[in-house]
Scaffold this motif. Structure first.
Motif, PDB file in Angstrom:
ATOM      1  N   ARG A  21      16.144  58.473  71.219  1.00 37.66           N
ATOM      2  CA  ARG A  21      15.592  59.699  71.805  1.00 37.66           C
ATOM      3  C   ARG A  21      15.543  60.839  70.800  1.00 37.66           C
ATOM      4  NH1 ARG A  21      19.203  63.195  75.787  1.00 37.66           N
ATOM      5  NH2 ARG A  21      17.590  64.651  75.113  1.00 37.66           N
ATOM      6  N   SER A  22      14.664  61.797  71.088  1.00 36.48           N
ATOM      7  CA  SER A  22      14.688  63.078  70.387  1.00 36.48           C
ATOM      8  C   SER A  22      15.160  64.139  71.373  1.00 36.48           C
ATOM      9  CB  SER A  22      13.289  63.433  69.860  1.00 36.48           C
ATOM     10  OG  SER A  22      12.428  63.768  70.937  1.00 36.48           O
ATOM     11  N   PHE A  23      15.275  65.386  70.905  1.00 33.90           N
ATOM     12  CA  PHE A  23      15.818  66.465  71.720  1.00 33.90           C
ATOM     13  C   PHE A  23      14.854  67.640  71.776  1.00 33.90           C
ATOM     14  CE2 PHE A  23      19.341  63.923  70.359  1.00 33.90           C
ATOM     15  CZ  PHE A  23      20.239  63.941  71.413  1.00 33.90           C
ATOM     16  N   ILE A  47      18.438  67.744  63.472  1.00 30.86           N
ATOM     17  CA  ILE A  47      18.418  67.105  62.158  1.00 30.86           C
ATOM     18  C   ILE A  47      19.604  67.634  61.350  1.00 30.86           C
ATOM     19  CG2 ILE A  47      15.906  66.771  62.122  1.00 30.86           C
ATOM     20  CD1 ILE A  47      15.684  69.304  60.423  1.00 30.86           C
ATOM     21  N   PHE A  48      19.843  67.010  60.189  1.00 32.46           N
ATOM     22  CA  PHE A  48      20.880  67.492  59.268  1.00 32.46           C
ATOM     23  C   PHE A  48      20.232  68.500  58.313  1.00 32.46           C
ATOM     24  CE2 PHE A  48      22.269  63.141  60.396  1.00 32.46           C
ATOM     25  CZ  PHE A  48      23.488  63.458  60.987  1.00 32.46           C
ATOM     26  N   ALA A  67       8.492  66.456  63.012  1.00 32.30           N
ATOM     27  CA  ALA A  67       8.039  65.164  62.498  1.00 32.30           C
ATOM     28  C   ALA A  67       9.219  64.383  61.923  1.00 32.30           C
ATOM     29  CB  ALA A  67       6.960  65.368  61.438  1.00 32.30           C
ATOM     30  N   LEU A  68      10.102  65.084  61.209  1.00 27.88           N
ATOM     31  CA  LEU A  68      11.285  64.435  60.654  1.00 27.88           C
ATOM     32  C   LEU A  68      12.163  63.882  61.769  1.00 27.88           C
ATOM     33  CD1 LEU A  68      13.215  63.649  58.391  1.00 27.88           C
ATOM     34  CD2 LEU A  68      14.101  66.002  58.413  1.00 27.88           C
ATOM     35  N   GLU A  69      12.353  64.648  62.839  1.00 29.44           N
ATOM     36  CA  GLU A  69      13.182  64.156  63.943  1.00 29.44           C
ATOM     37  C   GLU A  69      12.567  62.898  64.563  1.00 29.44           C
ATOM     38  OE1 GLU A  69      15.709  65.705  67.756  1.00 29.44           O
ATOM     39  OE2 GLU A  69      13.858  66.771  67.276  1.00 29.44           O
ATOM     40  N   ILE A  70      11.244  62.866  64.663  1.00 28.85           N
ATOM     41  CA  ILE A  70      10.591  61.651  65.161  1.00 28.85           C
ATOM     42  C   ILE A  70      10.848  60.492  64.203  1.00 28.85           C
ATOM     43  CG2 ILE A  70       8.339  60.574  65.594  1.00 28.85           C
ATOM     44  CD1 ILE A  70       7.437  63.332  66.689  1.00 28.85           C
ATOM     45  N   GLY A  71      10.822  60.763  62.908  1.00 25.99           N
ATOM     46  CA  GLY A  71      11.124  59.727  61.918  1.00 25.99           C
ATOM     47  C   GLY A  71      12.533  59.184  62.078  1.00 25.99           C
ATOM     48  N   ILE A  72      13.502  60.081  62.304  1.00 25.26           N
ATOM     49  CA  ILE A  72      14.891  59.653  62.530  1.00 25.26           C
ATOM     50  C   ILE A  72      14.982  58.834  63.814  1.00 25.26           C
ATOM     51  CG2 ILE A  72      17.241  60.456  62.978  1.00 25.26           C
ATOM     52  CD1 ILE A  72      16.509  62.984  61.314  1.00 25.26           C
ATOM     53  N   MET A  74      12.100  57.776  73.452  1.00 22.03           N
ATOM     54  CA  MET A  74      12.023  58.860  74.423  1.00 22.03           C
ATOM     55  C   MET A  74      11.981  60.195  73.686  1.00 22.03           C
ATOM     56  SD  MET A  74      14.421  57.496  77.560  1.00 22.03           S
ATOM     57  CE  MET A  74      13.879  58.870  78.578  1.00 22.03           C
ATOM     58  N   LEU A  75      10.938  60.966  73.950  1.00 21.77           N
ATOM     59  CA  LEU A  75      10.731  62.230  73.255  1.00 21.77           C
ATOM     60  C   LEU A  75      10.762  63.370  74.263  1.00 21.77           C
ATOM     61  CD1 LEU A  75       7.785  61.199  70.885  1.00 21.77           C
ATOM     62  CD2 LEU A  75      10.239  61.122  70.418  1.00 21.77           C
ATOM     63  N   ASP A  76      11.633  64.341  74.002  1.00 21.65           N
ATOM     64  CA  ASP A  76      11.827  65.475  74.900  1.00 21.65           C
ATOM     65  C   ASP A  76      11.096  66.694  74.336  1.00 21.65           C
ATOM     66  OD1 ASP A  76      12.704  67.124  76.881  1.00 21.65           O
ATOM     67  OD2 ASP A  76      14.840  66.912  76.471  1.00 21.65           O
TER      68      ASP A  76
END
Length: 253
Positions: free
Chosen positions: A84-86, A91-92, A156-161, A171-173
């Motif tokens: 999932r994303s938030f 991200i870091f 985009a980076l969070e989707i990559g992670i 799951m994308l929020d």
């Protein structure tokens, strides 16, 4: 008959006396792109968090590929193939773009708790991370500290992670929250590309995004699903229009 990727059976969630989710039944097929929409306060985030394990159900159950995962911890559900994303970018910020993606790969590529491995020398890990960077169009930003990225690049980076662990359910929020139209178009194209062949569940206020991406839409109102159908049928539904207080769905985001 194939087993659904996600199945919710009589799902309920209460916080004290407040009943937020009220007996939700829902099946999401493997490979489906499914959107969950609803007015503010409908319970969308709560439902999302029940599926991903942040909350345990008060009643009912959540099934992943036919297996009951109700009450399991988020990391356990993740290892069963759901990522999932938030809403808030997660991200870091002090690590590079490449290092962020590499972190997302570690468990799925067998590193787990092997602290003696020096990941910098693992060529296959580096190659896989670079492959994902190319998918999310961040190759040119590979060595940039993630906190210095533009907002759309961070999303985009969070989707990559999110996809790095190889999960087959993504799951994308609200992946497009706070973006301009041009940024949104880029992220929608990215989501379509990186979730090809996977099951996608997305919560999003932008109706343009929903109707562009989704094969099926479920409408949640006061903790209950009042409609679950194709985008065309949901758009035409009188019950859905009433739920949005007379606004068109295109304006409801």
């Amino acid at each position: 008959m194939s087993v659904p990727a996600i199945e919710l059976r009589g799902l309920e969630k209460s916080f004290g006396l407040a009943k937020i989710i009220q007996g939700v039944d829902l099946k999401i097929d493997k490979g489906e792109r499914h959107a969950i929409i609803g007015p503010n306060g409908a319970g969308k985030s709560t439902l999302f968090n029940l599926i991903t394990g942040k909350y345990a159900p008060t009643a009912g159950s959540v099934h992943l590929h036919g297996q009951d995962v109700s009450g399991k911890k988020p990391f356990e559900i993740n290892r069963m193939g759901l990522s999932r994303s938030f809403q808030i970018t997660n991200i870091f910020h002090n690590m590079t773009v490449f290092e962020n993606v590499r972190c997302g790969l570690l468990w799925s590529m067998g590193y787990k708790y092997s602290f003696w491995h020096m990941v910098n020398g693992q060529r296959h890990l580096t190659e896989k991370a670079d492959e994902i960077l190319e998918q999310i169009n961040l190759t040119s930003r590979r060595n940039v500290v993630a906190g210095a990225l533009a907002y759309a690049e961070q999303r985009a980076l969070e989707i990559g992670i999110t996809i790095a662990g190889g999960a087959d359910i993504i799951m994308l929020d609200e992946p497009c929250a706070g973006m301009s139209h041009s940024e949104t178009d880029l992220i929608v194209d990215l989501i379509r590309k990186v979730t090809e062949g996977k099951t996608l569940v997305v919560v999003e206020h932008d109706m343009g995004v929903i109707f562009d991406l989704a094969d099926r839409i479920s409408v949640l109102v006061y903790g209950e699903i009042i409609e679950s159908d194709t985008p065309e049928n949901v758009r035409a539904s009188k019950a859905v229009q009433e739920a949005y207080l007379g606004t068109t769905l295109e304006d409801a985001g």
